[in-house]
Design an enzyme around this catalytic site. Structure first.
Site, PDB file in Angstrom:
ATOM      1  N   CYS A 266      15.181  43.081 -15.656  1.00  0.00           N
ATOM      2  CA  CYS A 266      16.192  43.796 -16.539  1.00  0.00           C
ATOM      3  C   CYS A 266      15.155  43.954 -18.116  1.00  0.00           C
ATOM      4  O   CYS A 266      14.703  43.111 -18.494  1.00  0.00           O
ATOM      5  CB  CYS A 266      17.388  42.761 -16.922  1.00  0.00           C
ATOM      6  SG  CYS A 266      18.360  43.656 -18.198  1.00  0.00           S
TER       7      CYS A 266
ATOM      8  N   LYS B  99      10.434   2.807   2.780  1.00  0.00           N
ATOM      9  CA  LYS B  99      10.217   4.340   2.677  1.00  0.00           C
ATOM     10  C   LYS B  99      11.110   4.727   1.195  1.00  0.00           C
ATOM     11  O   LYS B  99      12.199   4.209   0.857  1.00  0.00           O
ATOM     12  CB  LYS B  99      10.995   5.224   3.756  1.00  0.00           C
ATOM     13  CG  LYS B  99      10.335   4.607   5.056  1.00  0.00           C
ATOM     14  CD  LYS B  99       9.475   5.762   5.618  1.00  0.00           C
ATOM     15  CE  LYS B  99      10.187   7.023   6.156  1.00  0.00           C
ATOM     16  NZ  LYS B  99       9.463   7.812   7.047  1.00  0.00           N
TER      17      LYS B  99
ATOM     18  N   CYS C 178      21.633  44.563 -13.612  1.00  0.00           N
ATOM     19  CA  CYS C 178      21.730  43.458 -14.396  1.00  0.00           C
ATOM     20  C   CYS C 178      23.065  42.553 -14.335  1.00  0.00           C
ATOM     21  O   CYS C 178      23.862  43.326 -14.841  1.00  0.00           O
ATOM     22  CB  CYS C 178      21.107  43.524 -15.843  1.00  0.00           C
ATOM     23  SG  CYS C 178      21.083  41.892 -16.617  1.00  0.00           S
TER      24      CYS C 178
ATOM     25  N   GLU D  13       0.942  -1.249   0.092  1.00  0.00           N
ATOM     26  CA  GLU D  13      -0.022  -0.092  -0.114  1.00  0.00           C
ATOM     27  C   GLU D  13       0.891   1.290   0.151  1.00  0.00           C
ATOM     28  O   GLU D  13       2.018   1.270   0.430  1.00  0.00           O
ATOM     29  CB  GLU D  13      -0.838   0.111   1.431  1.00  0.00           C
ATOM     30  CG  GLU D  13      -1.572  -1.185   1.315  1.00  0.00           C
ATOM     31  CD  GLU D  13      -2.482  -1.320   2.979  1.00  0.00           C
ATOM     32  OE1 GLU D  13      -2.231  -0.518   3.653  1.00  0.00           O
ATOM     33  OE2 GLU D  13      -2.857  -2.387   3.258  1.00  0.00           O
TER      34      GLU D  13
ATOM     35  N   ASP E 279       1.255  10.055   3.882  1.00  0.00           N
ATOM     36  CA  ASP E 279       2.052  11.071   4.771  1.00  0.00           C
ATOM     37  C   ASP E 279       0.995  11.895   5.544  1.00  0.00           C
ATOM     38  O   ASP E 279       0.886  13.082   5.116  1.00  0.00           O
ATOM     39  CB  ASP E 279       2.928  11.933   3.970  1.00  0.00           C
ATOM     40  CG  ASP E 279       4.320  12.555   4.713  1.00  0.00           C
ATOM     41  OD1 ASP E 279       4.055  12.229   5.941  1.00  0.00           O
ATOM     42  OD2 ASP E 279       4.821  13.310   4.176  1.00  0.00           O
TER      43      ASP E 279
ATOM     44  N   TYR F 162      -6.780   2.003   5.980  1.00  0.00           N
ATOM     45  CA  TYR F 162      -5.749   1.048   5.569  1.00  0.00           C
ATOM     46  C   TYR F 162      -5.602  -0.096   6.731  1.00  0.00           C
ATOM     47  O   TYR F 162      -4.949  -1.293   6.323  1.00  0.00           O
ATOM     48  CB  TYR F 162      -4.591   1.480   5.486  1.00  0.00           C
ATOM     49  CG  TYR F 162      -3.866   2.345   6.443  1.00  0.00           C
ATOM     50  CD1 TYR F 162      -3.344   2.073   7.763  1.00  0.00           C
ATOM     51  CD2 TYR F 162      -3.605   3.722   6.072  1.00  0.00           C
ATOM     52  CE1 TYR F 162      -3.208   2.770   8.730  1.00  0.00           C
ATOM     53  CE2 TYR F 162      -3.256   4.621   7.195  1.00  0.00           C
ATOM     54  CZ  TYR F 162      -2.761   4.109   8.352  1.00  0.00           C
ATOM     55  OH  TYR F 162      -2.391   4.925   9.527  1.00  0.00           O
TER      56      TYR F 162
ATOM     57  N   CYS G 188      20.025  42.802 -23.674  1.00  0.00           N
ATOM     58  CA  CYS G 188      20.727  42.010 -22.624  1.00  0.00           C
ATOM     59  C   CYS G 188      21.004  40.572 -22.725  1.00  0.00           C
ATOM     60  O   CYS G 188      20.083  39.924 -23.655  1.00  0.00           O
ATOM     61  CB  CYS G 188      19.913  41.931 -21.364  1.00  0.00           C
ATOM     62  SG  CYS G 188      20.480  40.850 -20.009  1.00  0.00           S
TER      63      CYS G 188
ATOM     64  N   LYS H 265       2.444   4.572   1.537  1.00  0.00           N
ATOM     65  CA  LYS H 265       2.452   4.827   3.258  1.00  0.00           C
ATOM     66  C   LYS H 265       1.917   6.354   2.839  1.00  0.00           C
ATOM     67  O   LYS H 265       2.717   7.366   2.479  1.00  0.00           O
ATOM     68  CB  LYS H 265       3.852   4.794   3.452  1.00  0.00           C
ATOM     69  CG  LYS H 265       4.075   5.356   4.780  1.00  0.00           C
ATOM     70  CD  LYS H 265       5.330   5.097   5.571  1.00  0.00           C
ATOM     71  CE  LYS H 265       5.617   5.196   7.029  1.00  0.00           C
ATOM     72  NZ  LYS H 265       4.896   6.384   7.476  1.00  0.00           N
TER      73      LYS H 265
ATOM     74  N   CYS I 124      24.114  42.379 -18.302  1.00  0.00           N
ATOM     75  CA  CYS I 124      24.267  43.533 -19.199  1.00  0.00           C
ATOM     76  C   CYS I 124      24.762  44.775 -18.370  1.00  0.00           C
ATOM     77  O   CYS I 124      25.076  45.795 -19.065  1.00  0.00           O
ATOM     78  CB  CYS I 124      23.123  43.736 -20.185  1.00  0.00           C
ATOM     79  SG  CYS I 124      21.784  44.473 -19.339  1.00  0.00           S
TER      80      CYS I 124
HETATM   81  S1  IVH Z   1      -0.708   0.045   8.964  1.00  0.00           S
HETATM   82  C1  IVH Z   1      -0.069  -2.143  12.413  1.00  0.00           C
HETATM   83  N1  IVH Z   1      -0.820   1.151   6.669  1.00  0.00           N
HETATM   84  O1  IVH Z   1       2.652   5.032   9.130  1.00  0.00           O
HETATM   85  C2  IVH Z   1       0.083  -1.489  11.289  1.00  0.00           C
HETATM   86  N2  IVH Z   1       0.120   2.710   8.324  1.00  0.00           N
HETATM   87  O2  IVH Z   1       5.213   4.480  10.676  1.00  0.00           O
HETATM   88  C3  IVH Z   1      -0.173  -0.094  11.651  1.00  0.00           C
HETATM   89  N3  IVH Z   1       0.663   4.889   7.587  1.00  0.00           N
HETATM   90  O3  IVH Z   1       1.255   5.289  12.409  1.00  0.00           O
HETATM   91  C4  IVH Z   1      -0.212   0.877  10.361  1.00  0.00           C
HETATM   92  N4  IVH Z   1       0.381   4.568   5.609  1.00  0.00           N
HETATM   93  O4  IVH Z   1       0.271   6.697  10.424  1.00  0.00           O
HETATM   94  C5  IVH Z   1      -0.359   1.419   7.933  1.00  0.00           C
HETATM   95  N5  IVH Z   1      -0.924   2.088   4.356  1.00  0.00           N
HETATM   96  C6  IVH Z   1      -0.659   2.338   5.542  1.00  0.00           C
HETATM   97  C7  IVH Z   1      -0.141   3.420   5.999  1.00  0.00           C
HETATM   98  C8  IVH Z   1       0.275   3.401   7.282  1.00  0.00           C
HETATM   99  C9  IVH Z   1       0.743   5.524   6.321  1.00  0.00           C
HETATM  100  C10 IVH Z   1       1.449   5.420   8.794  1.00  0.00           C
HETATM  101  C11 IVH Z   1       0.513   5.489  10.299  1.00  0.00           C
HETATM  102  C12 IVH Z   1       1.584   4.503  11.118  1.00  0.00           C
HETATM  103  C13 IVH Z   1       2.770   4.940  10.521  1.00  0.00           C
HETATM  104  C14 IVH Z   1       3.784   4.206  10.822  1.00  0.00           C
END
Ligand code: IVH
Length: 677
Positions: free
Chosen positions: A433, A321, A415, A120, A124, A232, A438, A122, A418
């Site tokens: 400018c 990451k 400038c 999935e 932010d 998620y 120039c 991650k 020039c």
């Molecule tokens: S699962 C036990 N799935 O990442 C599993 N976390 O670094 C718990 N996060 O606190 C999390 N995308 O805020 C999961 N697809 C994803 C996620 C995700 C972002 C974040 C979440 C967690 C942090 C951990």
């Protein structure tokens, strides 16, 4: 028997439509109605509930907003802590995780073949937990330290991708759903624009903006911030179905009405995951929200159970990451770069540093005000950021590391290319400018000068131009028309014929319409359309050159800023000289003839009474020149012709910023006066 409320059905119908619209929009990604229709139905329901408060229910879509502010966020202690994730910073670390997992499962005799992972994005943002009892949202909280979080239920209720009631006739007794609250890149940009307009500090990134918005004491503010949530992870479930894989739990969450990422994927073994990871790294920039990596989970729930958790992290998942997009390095110096339109951009010269896989030596500092706002000084240790295809930028200094001899940068008023003085028009952020000669701007200006909508010289492309300027054969725009066959023959393999062809092409371009000639000069704020209007108004370039700002302001579409730019351009002696040289070298701009299809593609709206024209007469004149006449003002209207006692159409034109022509301006445009009424 309880008698049914006469409006109960209508309220239920409206709620059904609104909930369905949300589900289609957020979960299925297949909108069923435009936003305007959603808003209309919501207002209808609001009104109905206002008239009949007994119809209100906590899961009504109207109940997302209107909760009173609180003085502090209450603490929530949860029974099942929200775990965190271990990080893998690169492929090697991920392979180590995989190897460890394989070993553990083999030790338990539980592994048959490859491990199937579910991958999935991650997200932010910030992690939250939602609790539903008998289908109703009863609690929403931030992650906090995992065990204790903050009660942000009323704030979460404002988020349209969070269902207030679960879909389906038989909701589970109780469920916990975990996910991420985030702000889309678009909402973030809009929020920061609004912050800027209100004179407030911008948010550093979408995550900070989302966190700040969710932890508001006043849910009214949260509601205005357009947050989003992706679910998620299913927590504890009481009275629900049993599942075999994580993927099935996400499918179920979708059925219940939760938004789940569409960028997920199953992957077999480490190689499958690395493949997914590489693909996500590529799609990252095209997503409308920020992600900082992928989350890889063992898909089989029985294997997850066997693997168990360490104190804070599960052993069955890892955050894989992306390389960071920010890095810290030293600011060695600041250079000034001159753009094609003459804008002076300060560029940070950095101690080379790797940012998201690219070696960065230069980064933009945008403009004078930004340097001051960020208080960046030469010698500072600075944070550098690179996002996708965007030019690297300096985010700001690391104050703790400022050396005592750090030096403030003094923005040059000449400038660097020039040596001519530069100017910074009021209300603009960039110093510019304006010298047409120039060198730094020259290549860009030349390319524009010869382009199709300008002098329209065939065969004079960027490469040839740059060779000719390098050879010193072209130093001003006028030099193009002084080129001789001998000057260019050496540039071609088939010297003579090709050179002759180019000379002929240049010669053939000596009589451009005045509008294109004006456009060719590359005056700031003067594009094709404005150039045409100027041509119609002034008829010759000499008259345009000598026009005062006040006279320029008479031209439809020309406001104070544009008038100032034109006037400024022609007060520069070098620019005047170029125009004179061009005329001397035989360039003869043709004054506009108001015949044929000179108004082709232009839509007019007539309003008020003209003194020398009947409505029909004016309309006929427009149509005979290829223009169109419309009855109402819209964004597509090009001109509004306003006579005496013009009313709402004039107001609308002003509101939309559409050029308004009075009678003389109209006659000037079409080339003759009216014959009387
Ligand atoms: S699962 C036990 N799935 O990442 C599993 N976390 O670094 C718990 N996060 O606190 C999390 N995308 O805020 C999961 N697809 C994803 C996620 C995700 C972002 C974040 C979440 C967690 C942090 C951990």
């Amino acid at each position: 028997m309880i008698s049914k409320h006469p409006h109960a059905e209508q309220a239920a119908r409206l709620r059904g439509l609104l909930n369905e619209a949300n589900y289609r929009y957020y979960v299925l990604d297949d909108p069923s109605m435009p936003d305007s229709e959603y808003d209309r139905l919501l207002r209808e329901l609001q009104q109905l509930e206002q008239e009949h408060p007994e119809l209100l229910s906590p899961d009504s879509p109207t109940q997302r907003i209107g909760h009173a502010p609180v003085s502090e966020l209450a603490k929530v202690t949860r029974k099942n802590p929200m775990l965190s994730l271990e990080n893998a910073m690169n492929g090697e670390e991920f392979r180590a995780f995989h190897a460890r997992t394989v070993k553990t499962l083999e030790g338990l005799g539980a592994l048959k073949g490859e491990i199937s992972y579910f991958c999935e994005p991650k997200f932010d943002g910030l992690a939250v937990e939602l609790v539903y009892e008998n289908g109703l949202l009863v609690m929403g909280s931030t992650r906090g330290d995992g065990v204790t979080g903050e009660d942000v239920t009323v704030n979460l209720r404002t988020i349209r991708s969070i269902p207030l009631r679960l879909r389906g006739a038989h909701p589970p007794e109780r469920i916990e759903v975990r996910g991420e609250v985030l702000m889309t890149k678009k909402a973030f940009r809009q929020l920061n624009e609004a912050q800027d307009e209100a004179g407030e500090k911008p948010f550093a990134n979408p995550r900070n903006a989302a966190a700040g918005s969710l932890r508001q004491l006043d849910p009214g503010i949260t509601a205005r911030r357009s947050l989003d949530m992706y679910s998620y992870q299913l927590g504890e479930v009481t009275g629900g179905p049993r599942f075999k894989t994580h993927m099935e739990t996400l499918e179920w969450l979708k059925e219940l009405g939760f938004q789940v990422s569409r960028e997920t994927g199953k992957a077999e073994g480490a190689e499958g995951v690395l493949h997914y990871y590489a693909r996500m790294a590529e799609t990252r920039d095209s997503l409308d929200f920020e992600i900082d990596g992928t989350v890889v989970k063992v898909n089989d729930l029985e294997l997850q159970r066997l693997l168990g958790s360490k104190s804070r992290d599960p052993r069955w998942a890892i955050a894989f990451k992306f390389p960071p997009r920010q890095a810290v390095t030293r600011l060695l110096d600041i250079d000034i770069q001159v753009g094609r339109q003459g804008a002076l951009t300060p560029v940070a010269k950095l101690e080379p540093v790797q940012v998201a896989g690219v070696l960065v030596r230069n980064a933009t500092l945008h403009n004078e005000d930004e340097i001051a706002r960020k208080d960046v000084r030469i010698g500072d240790t600075v944070i550098v950021q690179r996002a996708g295809d965007v030019i690297p930028e300096v985010v700001g200094p690391v104050m703790e590391k400022r050396p005592p001899n750090a030096r403030k940068f003094v923005f040059p008023h000449k400038c660097p290319s020039c040596g001519e003085p530069v100017s910074r028009p009021e209300g603009e952020v960039a110093w510019r400018c304006v010298n047409l000669q120039c060198p730094a701007q020259f290549q860009g200006r030349l390319e524009h000068f010869v382009s199709r909508k300008a002098m329209d010289i065939d065969g004079l492309g960027g490469k040839i131009i740059s060779k000719l300027t390098d050879m010193g054969k072209i130093r001003t725009l006028a030099d193009v028309f002084a080129l001789q066959k001998e000057d260019i023959a050496s540039l071609y393999k088939k010297g003579d014929t090709a050179a002759q062809k180019l000379i002929d092409s240049i010669h053939g371009s000596r009589k451009p319409p005045l509008g294109r000639f004006i456009n060719a000069l590359g005056i700031r704020h003067v594009g094709e359309a404005t150039a045409d209007l100027l041509a119609r108004e002034f008829k010759t370039v000499e008259r345009l050159m000598d026009a005062s700002e006040a006279e320029l302001l008479q031209v439809p579409d020309v406001g104070p800023e544009v008038a100032r730019a034109i006037h400024g351009f022609f007060t520069n002696p070098a620019n005047r000289r170029t125009v004179h040289d061009l005329l001397e070298l035989g360039v003869e701009p043709e004054p506009p003839a108001a015949t044929g299809d000179s108004l082709k593609g232009k839509t007019f709206v007539l309003t008020g009474t003209l003194s020398r024209w009947t409505r029909d007469g004016a309309a006929q004149a427009i149509v005979s020149l290829g223009g169109k006449v419309s009855g109402s003002v819209s964004k597509k209207t090009n001109y509004v012709v306003a006579g005496a006692e013009a009313g709402s159409k004039l107001a609308k034109a002003q509101e939309l910023g559409i050029p308004v022509l009075d009678e003389p301006a109209f006659e000037n445009l079409i080339g003759h006066t009216g014959e009387g009424r």
